[in-house]
Enzyme design. Structure first.
Site, PDB file in Angstrom:
ATOM      1  N   GLU A 318       0.812  -1.123   0.129  1.00 24.05           N
ATOM      2  CA  GLU A 318      -0.055  -0.116   0.006  1.00 24.05           C
ATOM      3  C   GLU A 318       0.834   1.333   0.112  1.00 24.05           C
ATOM      4  O   GLU A 318       0.691   2.202   0.781  1.00 24.05           O
ATOM      5  CB  GLU A 318      -0.996   0.004   1.256  1.00 24.05           C
ATOM      6  CG  GLU A 318      -2.102  -1.078   1.031  1.00 24.05           C
ATOM      7  CD  GLU A 318      -2.933  -1.107   2.321  1.00 24.05           C
ATOM      8  OE1 GLU A 318      -4.245  -1.492   1.904  1.00 24.05           O
ATOM      9  OE2 GLU A 318      -2.418  -0.672   3.662  1.00 24.05           O
ATOM     10  N   ASP A 391      -8.304  -8.807   3.610  1.00 22.54           N
ATOM     11  CA  ASP A 391      -7.976  -7.597   4.544  1.00 22.54           C
ATOM     12  C   ASP A 391      -8.977  -7.610   5.566  1.00 22.54           C
ATOM     13  O   ASP A 391      -9.828  -6.740   5.748  1.00 22.54           O
ATOM     14  CB  ASP A 391      -7.956  -6.270   3.675  1.00 22.54           C
ATOM     15  CG  ASP A 391      -7.588  -5.212   4.492  1.00 22.54           C
ATOM     16  OD1 ASP A 391      -6.945  -5.339   5.664  1.00 22.54           O
ATOM     17  OD2 ASP A 391      -7.892  -4.321   4.088  1.00 22.54           O
ATOM     18  N   GLU A 419     -12.847  -2.267  11.673  1.00 21.20           N
ATOM     19  CA  GLU A 419     -12.574  -1.130  10.455  1.00 21.20           C
ATOM     20  C   GLU A 419     -13.874  -1.626   9.610  1.00 21.20           C
ATOM     21  O   GLU A 419     -14.112  -0.929   8.883  1.00 21.20           O
ATOM     22  CB  GLU A 419     -11.442  -1.703  10.054  1.00 21.20           C
ATOM     23  CG  GLU A 419     -11.218  -1.013   8.493  1.00 21.20           C
ATOM     24  CD  GLU A 419      -9.524  -1.419   7.854  1.00 21.20           C
ATOM     25  OE1 GLU A 419      -9.487  -0.948   7.014  1.00 21.20           O
ATOM     26  OE2 GLU A 419      -8.986  -2.197   8.802  1.00 21.20           O
TER      27      GLU A 419
END
Length: 728
Positions: A318, A391, A419
């Site tokens: 990332e 993820d 998240e």
């Protein structure tokens, strides 16, 4: 020999203890969740209270270390709170007490009990609690080889007292299943917290090292109570400045506070630090100057923190720099840091969360990059692998890296901070998810090769073992925002210590310790917790769908997201691939063939649409809308059913909670009730957005038995922007 200063120590510890908790005046009034699972309120069962008062009326505790001092403070707090009266502490070596605590080195009494064989099996952190006759006194003995084991033993004793268990005849031994039980913080130096949701960062960099906020020590208590023994306090998207003297003198203070609780300090580091702050023109891991620079930094860190644990690294992921930028591989990068840390006993947690934007299937990437490197990493390197190959999604299959690296230390990374589960607004107990992946069968060495047996070193005899969790505590009074996020933090610690525990057992403990032992409350709340994860899966991404989130903040639905970001693998359509013919990602031999990364027979099971578990169907297969499911419904009908079922499960949770009014404190009851209302609204939005969007491809009606969406698809698309929630 036993300490001859025990009375002075107890008096001093009591003064320190009272000072430490002087700010917690709310304890006598309304509950706000600040005490989490360490409430230590008076035992409510009169029979058990009577038993405990008889068992622990006379405490003999031997020791003199900083860890022993915090143990004495915990004893005083717990006994006073749970029993409602002070107990008598003695340091007498002639006469034992009804509760006897010590190690063979600190206590002649302990060394005289014939526990050598049992203690030999407990290692440096294990403990035993055993009721036995000691010099004619019926004593409960807490013994260990080191004081940290004694502290863990005291927390275990209080856990049983808080949950009002019968302690007569207790005989319990405990040893942690993995060595490194680590919490990861994604805290930035500006005190924002990536995926935090509970206020700003705990670490007050502006007032450190001079001011030591009481919450630092409370934080250490909570972690030690569940066996956590390491913390990485800064974001894996690391700022290189964490290695400067300016910050290291602040980190040192935190390390000093955590040390008595058995918690070692780790730091996340930026791989490009030599170039960013070191004055070098490269960060190539094979460059001699770069290697020398890292050795200098490691030496400097240890000058501040002699027992420093090591580094956590996110590299080539990332946008974070890594060895690939210099034509090197992950082993080159990790080993460079491991070599610098090795003389001090430090280790490297090297994250395997990597993916190439050019890869045809993002979930293949970590396996394809790391399996060829198996056996090339130094012994003080541990690959930190997320539970799934994508993820932290509400449901993923386990990462195929578990079982694919027999010669490389491998640990698991879980996520407590929500998240992808509604931030601090939704109730989503993660225990079932953690249990699901830990007990997943990999077949790496035949049947019985669970993920748990891999990460604890049993299957491959790893020299370093561990479990990590990304946690979210911030400055909010209850630490986590939603009171029930605390339960996932608690579950991680308990499973890291003993992965054979079930999510249900852990939920039962947590409810009793955090709220009440009243079964009228415990049983319905436990049921709520155990269905909450599945509810979240159903109203977000059932049947193996994944990554349907709005890009960036990951809060609301955006299955229509095609190119909001610069990369296809950051969009929703990359994963669901819906069109008029069907939906799902083909990961069989006719597609990306990601199924080949799993051991047989899983590769064959996952590769067959008629054998793959239906909860993973669309993860591995592209399926026609009229595909018949095991229920007899078509895929479209099953998809709609699951989305509506998710909303109904939230409503079931609401109804259960509403019937509990009056059984706990009003403040926390009202807080959770309000949040469940938010969750129901969000679940409806998720359901309606996804059903209406996928209907544009299936062309099939929503069955008449269901309530129709309140808005048009166009309105839900507008809401994605109107309801934007910041990332941090």
């Amino acid at each position: 020999m036993p300490s001859r200063k025990i009375f002075r120590e107890i008096t001093l510890s009591g003064i320190i203890f009272l000072m430490f908790f002087s700010l917690q005046t709310e304890w006598a009034g309304a509950e706000d969740g600040h005490r989490m699972w360490l409430r230590y309120d008076l035992v409510s069962d009169p029979v058990q209270l009577h038993q405990y008062r008889n068992l622990f009326r006379d405490v003999v505790a031997h020791g003199s270390s900083p860890t022993f001092e915090v143990l004495l403070e915990e004893l005083e707090l717990g006994m006073k709170g749970l029993l409602g009266e002070s107990v008598r502490y003695r340091a007498s070596v002639e006469r034992p007490g009804t509760l006897l605590i010590g190690t063979p080195d600190s206590s002649d009494l302990i060394s005289s009990l014939g526990l050598e064989m049992k203690l030999r099996e407990l290692g440096p952190e294990g403990f035993l609690i055993e009721q036995m006759d000691v010099g004619g006194v019926n004593s409960t003995v807490i013994a260990a080889n080191r004081d940290i084991g004694l502290l863990y033993g005291v927390f275990e004793l209080f856990r049983r007292m808080q949950t009002e268990q019968d302690l007569v005849g207790i005989s319990h031994q405990a040893v942690p299943r993995v060595q490194h039980r680590v919490v990861n913080h994604w805290d930035n130096l500006d005190r924002t917290v990536e995926r935090g949701y509970a206020g700003i960062s705990l670490w007050e960099w502006g007032t450190l090292p001079e001011y030591h906020h009481p919450r630092y020590r409370e934080y250490a208590r909570f972690n030690a109570s569940i066996g956590v023994n390491a913390t990485a306090i800064n974001n894996v998207n690391a700022n290189p400045l964490i290695l400067t003297d300016h910050y290291l003198e602040k980190v040192k203070v935190l390390a000093d506070i955590f040390r008595p609780y058995g918690i070692r300090m780790f730091l996340s580091v930026n791989f490009d630090s030599p170039r960013r702050i070191g004055g070098l023109d490269t960060s190539d891991p094979l460059d001699p100057d770069v290697r020398a620079w890292w050795k200098e930094q490691v030496e400097n860190v240890y000058s501040y923190i002699p027992d420093f644990g090591g580094f956590l690294v996110k590299a080539d992921s990332e946008g974070q720099p890594g060895p690939h930028g210099y034509g090197r591989d992950h082993a080159d990068g990790a080993n460079m840091l491991a070599e610098a840390l090795e003389p001090y006993g430090g280790i490297v947690f090297w994250r395997a969360f990597v993916y190439d934007p050019e890869q045809s299937d993002r979930i293949r990437e970590a396996y394809d990059e790391f399996v060829p490197l198996d056996g090339k990493f130094m012994e003080n390197v541990i690959l930190q692998v997320k539970n799934g190959p994508l993820d932290f999604q509400p449901r993923e299959p386990f990462s195929p890296l578990f079982g694919a690296l027999p010669q490389t230390n491998t640990m698991i990374e879980l996520q407590v901070t929500q998240e992808y589960f509604g931030f601090a607004n939704h109730l989503a107990y993660q225990g079932p998810l953690f249990e699901e992946v830990l007990q997943a069968e990999t077949y790496a060495r035949g049947e019985g090769s669970t993920v748990a047996r891999i990460i604890d070193g049993d299957l491959f005899e790893y020299s370093q073992t561990g479990m990590a969790a990304v946690i979210n505590p911030g400055t909010e009074r209850n630490w986590t925002g939603h009171p029930f996020v605390q339960s996932s933090w608690y579950a991680f610690g308990r499973l890291a210590w003993d992965h054979s525990l079930t999510a249900e057992e852990i939920a039962d403990e947590w409810i009793r310790m955090t709220f009440t032992n009243d079964v009228r409350f415990v049983e319905p709340v436990k049921e709520m917790m155990l269905i909450s994860r599945e509810a979240g899966v159903n109203y977000r991404s059932p049947l193996g769908l994944t990554h349907l989130y709005a890009q960036g903040h990951h809060y609301g639905p955006a299955p229509w997201n095609a190119q909001h970001g610069s990369r296809p693998d950051w969009t929703a359509v990359y994963y669901h691939r819906a069109d008029e013919e069907g939906i799902g990602f083909d990961r069989t031999e006719t597609g990306s063939n990601a199924v080949e990364q799993y051991h047989s027979p899983l590769s064959e099971i996952f590769g067959d649409p008629n054998r793959v578990p239906e909860e993973l169907l669309l993860w591995f297969h592209r399926v026609d809308w009229d595909h018949e499911m095991s229920s007899g419904r078509t895929l479209w009908e099953e998809l709609v059913y699951k989305y509506y079922e998710g909303v109904e499960m939230v409503r079931q949770m609401q109804d259960s909670w509403n019937h509990l009014e009056g059984l706990i404190d009003e403040q926390r009851f009202d807080h959770v009730k309000a949040l469940l209302t938010v969750q129901e609204k969000d679940a409806i939005r998720w359901r309606d957005s996804c059903v209406l969007y996928f209907q544009t491809f299936s062309g099939m009606p929503i069955p008449e038995v269901y309530e129709l969406p309140k808005h048009s698809l166009e309105r839900y698309i507008e809401l994605e922007q109107e309801l934007y929630i910041p990332r941090f």
